[in-house]
Design an enzyme around this catalytic site. Structure first.
Site, mmCIF file in Angstrom:
data_model
loop_
_atom_site.group_PDB
_atom_site.id
_atom_site.type_symbol
_atom_site.label_atom_id
_atom_site.label_comp_id
_atom_site.label_asym_id
_atom_site.label_seq_id
_atom_site.Cartn_x
_atom_site.Cartn_y
_atom_site.Cartn_z
ATOM 1 N N ASP A 1 -9.727 2.921 3.034
ATOM 2 C CA ASP A 1 -9.834 2.251 4.344
ATOM 3 C C ASP A 1 -10.498 3.162 5.382
ATOM 4 O O ASP A 1 -11.289 2.692 6.210
ATOM 5 C CB ASP A 1 -8.445 1.828 4.847
ATOM 6 C CG ASP A 1 -7.916 0.604 4.108
ATOM 7 O OD1 ASP A 1 -8.729 -0.238 3.684
ATOM 8 O OD2 ASP A 1 -6.684 0.495 3.958
ATOM 9 N N LYS B 1 0.818 -1.226 0.000
ATOM 10 C CA LYS B 1 0.000 0.000 0.000
ATOM 11 C C LYS B 1 0.848 1.272 0.000
ATOM 12 O O LYS B 1 0.384 2.320 -0.416
ATOM 13 C CB LYS B 1 -0.935 0.022 1.219
ATOM 14 C CG LYS B 1 -2.063 -0.988 1.142
ATOM 15 C CD LYS B 1 -2.955 -0.853 2.370
ATOM 16 C CE LYS B 1 -4.088 -1.851 2.347
ATOM 17 N NZ LYS B 1 -5.025 -1.640 3.458
ATOM 18 N N ALA C 1 -2.911 0.176 8.937
ATOM 19 C CA ALA C 1 -4.374 0.336 8.890
ATOM 20 C C ALA C 1 -4.815 1.453 9.841
ATOM 21 O O ALA C 1 -5.687 2.265 9.509
ATOM 22 C CB ALA C 1 -5.061 -0.976 9.245
ATOM 23 N N ARG D 1 6.276 4.787 17.242
ATOM 24 C CA ARG D 1 5.379 4.740 16.083
ATOM 25 C C ARG D 1 4.086 5.499 16.372
ATOM 26 O O ARG D 1 3.556 6.189 15.509
ATOM 27 C CB ARG D 1 5.057 3.254 15.809
ATOM 28 C CG ARG D 1 5.088 2.917 14.367
ATOM 29 C CD ARG D 1 4.944 1.435 14.154
ATOM 30 N NE ARG D 1 4.605 1.182 12.765
ATOM 31 C CZ ARG D 1 4.186 0.019 12.309
ATOM 32 N NH1 ARG D 1 4.061 -1.013 13.128
ATOM 33 N NH2 ARG D 1 3.902 -0.133 11.036
HETATM 34 P P1 NDP Z 1 0.668 -3.658 10.562
HETATM 35 O O1 NDP Z 1 1.571 -4.837 10.470
HETATM 36 O O2 NDP Z 1 0.973 -2.435 9.783
HETATM 37 O O3 NDP Z 1 0.550 -3.211 12.110
HETATM 38 C C1 NDP Z 1 0.387 -4.181 13.112
HETATM 39 C C2 NDP Z 1 0.050 -3.496 14.427
HETATM 40 O O4 NDP Z 1 -0.117 -4.537 15.405
HETATM 41 C C3 NDP Z 1 1.163 -2.586 14.970
HETATM 42 O O5 NDP Z 1 0.574 -1.559 15.718
HETATM 43 C C4 NDP Z 1 1.946 -3.541 15.868
HETATM 44 O O6 NDP Z 1 2.672 -2.891 16.891
HETATM 45 C C5 NDP Z 1 0.826 -4.344 16.478
HETATM 46 N N1 NDP Z 1 1.276 -5.648 16.961
HETATM 47 C C6 NDP Z 1 1.591 -6.734 16.212
HETATM 48 N N2 NDP Z 1 1.953 -7.767 17.002
HETATM 49 C C7 NDP Z 1 1.897 -7.306 18.293
HETATM 50 C C8 NDP Z 1 2.155 -7.895 19.569
HETATM 51 N N3 NDP Z 1 2.542 -9.159 19.677
HETATM 52 N N4 NDP Z 1 1.948 -7.148 20.669
HETATM 53 C C9 NDP Z 1 1.523 -5.847 20.556
HETATM 54 N N5 NDP Z 1 1.271 -5.228 19.370
HETATM 55 C C10 NDP Z 1 1.448 -5.949 18.239
HETATM 56 O O7 NDP Z 1 -0.777 -4.221 10.207
HETATM 57 P P2 NDP Z 1 -2.045 -3.408 9.643
HETATM 58 O O8 NDP Z 1 -2.083 -2.092 10.315
HETATM 59 O O9 NDP Z 1 -2.058 -3.465 8.177
HETATM 60 O O10 NDP Z 1 -3.267 -4.335 10.148
HETATM 61 C C11 NDP Z 1 -3.676 -4.321 11.513
HETATM 62 C C12 NDP Z 1 -4.912 -5.198 11.677
HETATM 63 O O11 NDP Z 1 -6.012 -4.632 10.954
HETATM 64 C C13 NDP Z 1 -4.705 -6.595 11.115
HETATM 65 O O12 NDP Z 1 -5.284 -7.501 12.021
HETATM 66 C C14 NDP Z 1 -5.485 -6.605 9.815
HETATM 67 O O13 NDP Z 1 -6.003 -7.874 9.527
HETATM 68 C C15 NDP Z 1 -6.610 -5.615 10.121
HETATM 69 N N6 NDP Z 1 -7.116 -4.946 8.917
HETATM 70 C C16 NDP Z 1 -8.454 -5.033 8.636
HETATM 71 C C17 NDP Z 1 -8.981 -4.403 7.540
HETATM 72 C C18 NDP Z 1 -10.446 -4.514 7.254
HETATM 73 O O14 NDP Z 1 -10.878 -4.120 6.169
HETATM 74 N N7 NDP Z 1 -11.249 -5.009 8.179
HETATM 75 C C19 NDP Z 1 -8.136 -3.631 6.613
HETATM 76 C C20 NDP Z 1 -6.742 -3.571 7.013
HETATM 77 C C21 NDP Z 1 -6.259 -4.214 8.119
HETATM 78 P P3 NDP Z 1 4.220 -2.437 16.674
HETATM 79 O O15 NDP Z 1 4.178 -1.148 15.924
HETATM 80 O O16 NDP Z 1 4.726 -2.308 18.042
HETATM 81 O O17 NDP Z 1 4.893 -3.543 15.901
#
Ligand code: NDP
Length: 282
Positions: free
Chosen positions: A103, A67, A132, A157
């Protein structure tokens, strides 16, 4: 007229239910179109985009992890997408590529439909500040959200995102927290109308709940971006919150993409039915 061609680029894409949802939308509009999932590793994005232009695809969606990478391939980037730093919809106008982010619109429509709230009147907590959350919180601020609380494991972040939102939306009160600041969070989240669960925790059935229960309980509405019911969603329900999963967001981001490609009113209910069926049969 020849069959129109649309696509979804991502890496991977095989799990996506967008093809079923978009093809149902085209059918209901009486448009002869195909929507193909195309697995595209980041290193092949340029080459794939050139092929889509050559083969006269009218438009395509972009999903993770492309994206952001798609932006240099575009001729015009819509202001919402520029603010979000993310493009999930491309329209090919005779070889000139226009990029949009739908989104934020998708999440906003979902919040309005699930909880009867208007974005401009409300305050939001985003738990997770990945791609997201960035795309949607910047959209919410631009639409007049009164306050946004950002919580993220990697605090820097959340701080970066807070700075970006403040820079273009001085009317919106933005704060950034680490998940460990429980007392401060209770106060801050308690003043918000909706918690948006925007981490990827919950994608796997064995995942823990990202947000402590006392913090979930201090807000009346809880939306999990993940589009199957997660443990966090069940917990929010148990605590008496109004809840919604990410299905509505997925639906309405797709609805907005279809509107951009066709300049027509999208058939929301046909797309919703196709999405529900596709998710049930996964
Ligand atoms: P990213 O990989 O960009 O971000 C992931 C986020 O989750 C970050 O804030 C990260 O924190 C956090 N995270 C991941 N693992 C952990 C952990 N073990 N403990 C704490 N925090 C954690 O993903 P996206 O933003 O693209 O997607 C996020 C969610 O939204 C996903 O579940 C995705 O499926 C969903 N989504 C749904 C959509 C819809 O249309 N319904 C569209 C897009 C996404 P850190 O920065 O610290 O790594």
């Amino acid at each position: 007229m020849d069959r129109q061609r649309y696509a979804l680029l991502g890496w991977p894409v095989s799990h996506s239910v967008s093809p079923q949802m978009q093809e149902a939308g085209f059918r209901a509009l009486g448009i002869d179109a195909v929507y193909e999932p195309i697995a595209c590793p980041p290193a092949k994005l340029d080459h794939t985009v050139q092929r889509l232009i050559h083969d006269r695809y009218q438009g395509w969606n972009i999903t993770v992890p492309l994206k952001y990478d798609i932006i240099p391939c575009l001729d015009v980037v819509d202001p919402d997408a520029a603010r979000a730093g993310s493009v999930n919809t491309v329209r090919n106008l005779g070889g000139a590529l226009h990029g949009y982010s739908t989104d934020g619109y998708g999440l906003a429509r979902s919040v309005e439909e699930a909880f009867g709230l208007t974005i401009a009147d409300c305050r939001f907590t985003f738990w997770g500040t990945g791609g997201a959350a960035r795309a949607t919180s910047t959209y919410f601020a631009a639409k007049g959200a009164k306050a946004i609380v950002l919580v993220n494991r990697t605090l820097d972040r959340a701080i970066d995102l807070a700075d970006a939102i403040r820079a273009s939306n001085p009317q919106c009160r933005v704060s950034a927290f680490s998940p460990d600041s429980v007392d401060l969070l209770e106060k801050a989240i308690g003043k918000t109308d909706v918690i948006i669960q925007a981490t990827s925790i919950g994608l796997r059935p064995e995942d823990p709940i990202a947000i402590p229960s006392p913090l979930i309980a201090c807000c009346p509405n809880f939306l999990d971006m993940i589009y199957h019911p997660t443990a966090a969603l069940h917990e929010a329900k148990r605590l008496g919150c109004n809840t919604a999963d990410g299905r509505g967001m997925l639906l309405y981001q797709g609805v907005r993409s279809l509107a951009l490609w066709t300049d027509r009113d999208p058939p929301v209910e046909a797309m919703r039915r196709a999405l529900d069926q596709a998710l049930e049969h996964r």
